[in-house]
Design an enzyme around this catalytic site. Structure first.
Site, mmCIF file in Angstrom:
data_model
loop_
_atom_site.group_PDB
_atom_site.id
_atom_site.type_symbol
_atom_site.label_atom_id
_atom_site.label_comp_id
_atom_site.label_asym_id
_atom_site.label_seq_id
_atom_site.Cartn_x
_atom_site.Cartn_y
_atom_site.Cartn_z
ATOM 1 N N GLY A 35 44.647 49.411 34.132
ATOM 2 C CA GLY A 35 43.912 50.622 34.472
ATOM 3 C C GLY A 35 44.392 51.199 35.792
ATOM 4 N N ASP A 146 32.329 39.052 42.082
ATOM 5 C CA ASP A 146 33.654 39.426 42.595
ATOM 6 C C ASP A 146 33.541 40.183 43.913
ATOM 7 O OD1 ASP A 146 36.394 39.295 42.424
ATOM 8 O OD2 ASP A 146 36.600 41.125 41.239
#
Length: 366
Positions: A35, A146
């Site tokens: 992406g 994360d």
């Protein structure tokens, strides 16, 4: 006449689905494994956003489609001052698109690489803001998993987190430990643990339990005490709620309402005169990218002709997967959701006013 006509901005119906044609592509600012991210401007409102686009074929080949759908589903239900909020999601034959808040201050990893050393007061404010974001995610039963400088973006006011993920085998305490690691790295310029790419997961787990974290003597004892609570190896004893941080003596002077409303100015403010990201992303998009975004329309027209000629079993199977993605993709428009909500709210208020007036009239007749 032709020139004047072509120079006019296109007119879009606010009830139509938002798509790629609604945006002007300005420049590339980042990329991942499958992406990329670019800055865009919505043609009708002139608002600026960040647009993340993911190639469908690469997602299918790497078995990442479900993860993308899960991320979309989660982000549609979230809205908070310290999260990068999703505004639109749509697709075309090649890509899936997510349009989110644009923060031009760059991520904290970029500023660390530029040798920025954040002062303790600045990091203290960052901890407060990120703790409020974690508290919101926790209330939604979401574990980020994360949190790191790479995923903390800056505007001129505050940091915001991107890339939320659903709970999967961790407790909420893991995010608060990551907050401690991030705060330590911002203050010192390196992480509290020495880990190499070759270090095994077993060695890493053992290191977290046994390693002695050192704290520079220049840091205040209050900050050190807070970091120790966040970096506590035992999750049951670790700070893992907003109230833990709020009630800590070091935070007694914090106006938490002002933090939430972004009324407090951090000690570090990114340079507004430049784009705070690696310029090679733009060069790669212009020179190396085989499917540049600005040539998408011509490419899709050509691709449609080629699809009619394909007959191999492998290509047919890939096409089936891509068609499945096309059917299951979740389209979202936060602008439309807010507009519909406000209309319903106004209609309800109008009905309540009408009922009240009719009741007053009946009472006066009595």
């Amino acid at each position: 006449m032709g020139a004047n006509t072509s120079s006019k901005p296109p007119v879009f119906d606010e009830n139509d689905d938002v798509n790629f044609d609604h945006f002007e592509i300005l420049r590339a600012i980042g990329k991942g494994s499958f992406g990329k991210v670019c800055i865009v401007q919505k043609s009708d409102t002139k608002k600026m956003y960040a647009m993340k686009y993911m190639n469908k074929q690469k997602c299918v080949e790497r078995n990442e489609v479900r993860n993308v759908f899960k991320e979309l589903q989660i982000m549609q239900g979230l809205e908070h001052p310290f999260l990068v909020n999703l505004w639109y999601s749509f697709q075309d034959e090649e890509d899936m698109f997510m349009v989110v808040d644009l923060l031009l201050g760059g991520d904290l990893r970029y500023h660390l690489q530029q040798n920025v050393r954040f002062q303790e007061d600045t990091v203290k404010l960052f901890i407060c803001e990120l703790a409020m974001a974690l508290d919101y995610l926790q209330s939604q039963r979401i574990i980020h998993r994360d949190m790191k400088p790479d995923n903390i973006l800056l505007d001129e006011h505050a940091p915001e987190m991107f890339n939320s993920r659903r709970e999967a085998g961790y407790s909420f305490a893991v995010d608060w430990w990551s907050l401690g690691v991030t705060a330590y790295e911002l203050l010192r310029g390196r992480r509290p643990y020495h880990i190499r790419s070759s270090t095994s997961s077993k060695e890493i787990a053992h290191m977290f339990e046994t390693a002695l974290v050192t704290y520079p003597s220049a840091w205040s004892q209050e900050m050190v005490s807070l970091l120790k609570k966040l970096l506590e190896p035992n999750p049951d004893q670790r700070f893992s709620h907003l109230s833990d941080v709020q009630n800590f003596p070091y935070m007694n002077d914090v106006n938490w309402d002002a933090v939430l409303q972004k009324r407090l100015t951090p000690g570090f403010i990114p340079n507004k005169g430049r784009l705070n990201c690696d310029p090679t992303f733009e060069l790669e998009e212009m020179i190396l990218e085989s499917k540049p975004l600005h040539k998408k329309k011509k490419r899709l027209a050509k691709k449609e002709k080629e699809l009619r000629k394909r007959d191999s079993a492998q290509k047919c199977l890939l096409q089936e997967h891509l068609e499945s993605v096309q059917k299951e993709f979740i389209i979202f428009n936060r602008e439309k959701v807010k507009r519909d909500f406000n209309k319903r709210k106004a209609n309800l208020a109008s009905e309540q006013t009408k009922d009240s007036q009719e009741e007053d009239g009946q009472n006066s007749h009595l």
